[in-house]
Design a protein around this motif. Structure first.
Motif, PDB file in Angstrom:
ATOM      1  N   GLY A  35       0.882  -1.058  -0.666  1.00  0.00           N
ATOM      2  CA  GLY A  35      -0.383   0.376   0.178  1.00  0.00           C
ATOM      3  C   GLY A  35       0.733   1.170   0.079  1.00  0.00           C
ATOM      4  N   PRO A  36       1.507   1.996   1.182  1.00  0.00           N
ATOM      5  CA  PRO A  36       2.355   2.722   1.486  1.00  0.00           C
ATOM      6  C   PRO A  36       3.547   2.668   0.460  1.00  0.00           C
ATOM      7  CG  PRO A  36       1.327   2.263   3.215  1.00  0.00           C
ATOM      8  CD  PRO A  36       0.583   1.108   2.713  1.00  0.00           C
ATOM      9  N   SER A  37       4.181   1.231   0.752  1.00  0.00           N
ATOM     10  CA  SER A  37       5.518   1.430  -0.561  1.00  0.00           C
ATOM     11  C   SER A  37       4.648   1.279  -1.621  1.00  0.00           C
ATOM     12  CB  SER A  37       5.667  -0.452  -0.043  1.00  0.00           C
ATOM     13  OG  SER A  37       4.978  -1.414  -0.393  1.00  0.00           O
ATOM     14  N   SER A  38       3.884   1.057  -1.760  1.00  0.00           N
ATOM     15  CA  SER A  38       3.439   1.458  -4.106  1.00  0.00           C
ATOM     16  C   SER A  38       3.459   2.564  -3.954  1.00  0.00           C
ATOM     17  CB  SER A  38       2.254  -0.096  -4.440  1.00  0.00           C
ATOM     18  OG  SER A  38       1.073   1.241  -4.150  1.00  0.00           O
ATOM     19  N   VAL A  39       3.089   3.199  -3.210  1.00  0.00           N
ATOM     20  CA  VAL A  39       3.082   4.476  -3.320  1.00  0.00           C
ATOM     21  C   VAL A  39       4.956   5.265  -3.210  1.00  0.00           C
ATOM     22  CG1 VAL A  39       3.003   7.027  -2.041  1.00  0.00           C
ATOM     23  CG2 VAL A  39       0.741   4.870  -2.222  1.00  0.00           C
TER      24      VAL A  39
END
Ligand code: ATP
Ligand code: MG
Length: 422
Positions: free
Chosen positions: A17-21
């Motif tokens: 989630g954040p890592s994909s951002v």
């Protein structure tokens, strides 16, 4: 159950989630650096402590109180890097990258400072930085600033960040100014806050950076560094401003912008936003012509900047400009033992044939409803379904997960079908 071990304060995990951002933002940074002709450099996260104290300055906040420093098993004094420039210069010298040649480099990675953790301020944080060696002119300073301006444009941030610009002059000009500033500050000594009193002799220019409102008032009457500029510094700064204007990059002059590290001269700048409270600086940089020599190399002009990635991501999230991207395009499902095997082989063949498409194999069997729920959960766009009938007929049932529509496709045409529908 044993007691849980927790992470170190101020050091964050980056979960899906954040890592994909983050991956999307880093992709933009890397592509932009590439579009300016920069090459990547990677250096260790640990260096000898002496590198940082010499490069950054003994009496800076970073070296005085923020570094993670320890002795290793051999008794060597080492520090986790608090910034990227010192290690980059060290590597360039050691690897002969800047001997009689120019270099344009980018780096990214974790930095470590023992600060009080709060929003936008962490003990492990990440920077994306660029550094240029071997060029003296304001044209390359403008190039560095235009790199950052380009980033904001690509990320949709142009209207949300402001460029603050200053010149710190040459070291001789600064030395003369320092004397006059100290003489001025001495008159107000008793009115200065504790930090400013201390800095007044160790690092007087840093007093200009004070957050104390009363000291701020006093400084309004202080001598101005620009009054000490000679014609060269003036010409450099004027050309830079002209180039920025020519590229429609707006700026605010801020003659109290001094930056927290000691190695800067001439051009310094910061990009600030109002949207993140007091941790509003998302990028900072400037020229550091003395550093290479200070670290044992030939005199070599240099200029660079670093973007704070946590703050950049916080800003993009606050403005709703990024969202996590799904990591799966196609879920491969099956009913029964033999179809499950065939599904696994099919997924692998398709990954080879369509390397850009992301296929997830549903593992562990179960009812079709459960498998479809799995496909929904990961936001897949298509589900491939193999049962006994499909295997027997060399076919695949494809379900479009947004419309619900199902199609039966011959196995030989499945790759083309997916390509068309993704
Ligand atoms: P600040 O004034 O906010 O303390 P700085 O002058 O110490 O910043 P630099 O050393 O110039 O920061 O680092 C460049 C950028 O890295 C900063 O503009 C900021 O975006 C980011 N940064 C610096 N320190 C931290 C931290 N502790 N946590 C998160 N980001 C940071
Ligand atoms: Mg700081």
């Amino acid at each position: 159950m044993s007691a849980k071990i927790t992470a170190i304060r101020g050091m964050n995990d980056l979960v899906p989630g954040p890592s994909s951002v983050w991956a999307q933002v880093e992709q933009t940074l890397i592509a932009t650096a590439a579009s300016f002709g920069f090459s990547e450099i990677r250096t260790p996260v640990i260096e000898k402590t002496g590198l940082f104290s010499r490069a950054i300055g003994e009496v800076t906040d970073v070296v005085e109180k923020e570094m993670y420093t320890f002795k290793d098993r051999d008794g060597d004094l080492l520090s986790l890097r608090p910034e990227g420039t010192a290690g980059c210069v060290r590597a360039c010298l050691e690897d002969g990258l800047i001997h009689n040649q120019e270099q344009r480099l980018w780096y990214r990675g974790p930095m470590f400072r023992h600060e009080r953790p709060q929003k936008g301020r962490y003990r492990q944080f990440h920077q994306f930085g660029i550094e240029v060696f071997g060029l003296t002119g304001p044209d390359i300073d403008a190039e560095i600033i235009s790199f950052s301006a380009m980033l904001w444009k690509k990320l949709g941030l142009t209207d949300h960040v402001r460029l603050e610009l200053n010149s710190l002059g040459s070291s001789e000009e600064r030395a003369r100014y320092r004397d006059s500033l100290v003489a001025f500050l001495e008159k107000y000594r008793s009115e200065l806050d504790e930090d400013s009193q201390r800095r007044m002799y160790t690092n007087p220019l840093r007093v200009l950076d004070t957050k104390d409102a009363h000291v701020g008032e006093i400084l309004k009457e202080a001598p101005r560094l620009s009054d000490f500029f000679g014609s060269e510094t003036r010409a450099h700064f004027d050309t830079l401003k002209e180039l920025l204007t020519g590229m429609s990059i707006g700026y605010t002059l801020n003659d109290r912008l001094v930056r927290g590290l000691d190695y800067y001269n001439l051009t310094v700048f910061e990009w600030v936003t109002e949207a993140l409270g007091s941790q509003g600086t998302v990028c900072g940089g400037g020229r550091y012509d003395g550093l290479v020599e200070q670290l044992g190399g030939q005199p070599t002009p240099a200029v660079g900047c670093a973007v704070g990635l946590e703050r950049l991501v916080l800003l993009l999230e606050a403005l709703d400009l990024v969202k996590p991207a799904p990591s799966v395009d196609v879920m491969v499902c099956s009913m029964g033992d033999q179809p499950a095997r065939e599904a696994q082989y099919l997924a692998n063949r398709l990954r080879m044939e369509l390397p850009e498409t992301r296929f997830m194999l549903h593992c562990g069997g179960g009812k079709m409803k459960k498998q479809m729920a799995h496909a929904d959960k990961v936001n897949a766009r298509l589900a491939l379904i193999l049962g006994d009938d499909e295997v027997a007929g060399h076919q695949v049932t494809v379900k479009n997960l947004s419309s619900g529509e199902q199609t039966t496709v011959p196995e030989s045409e499945i790759a083309a079908f997916i390509k068309q529908h993704i």
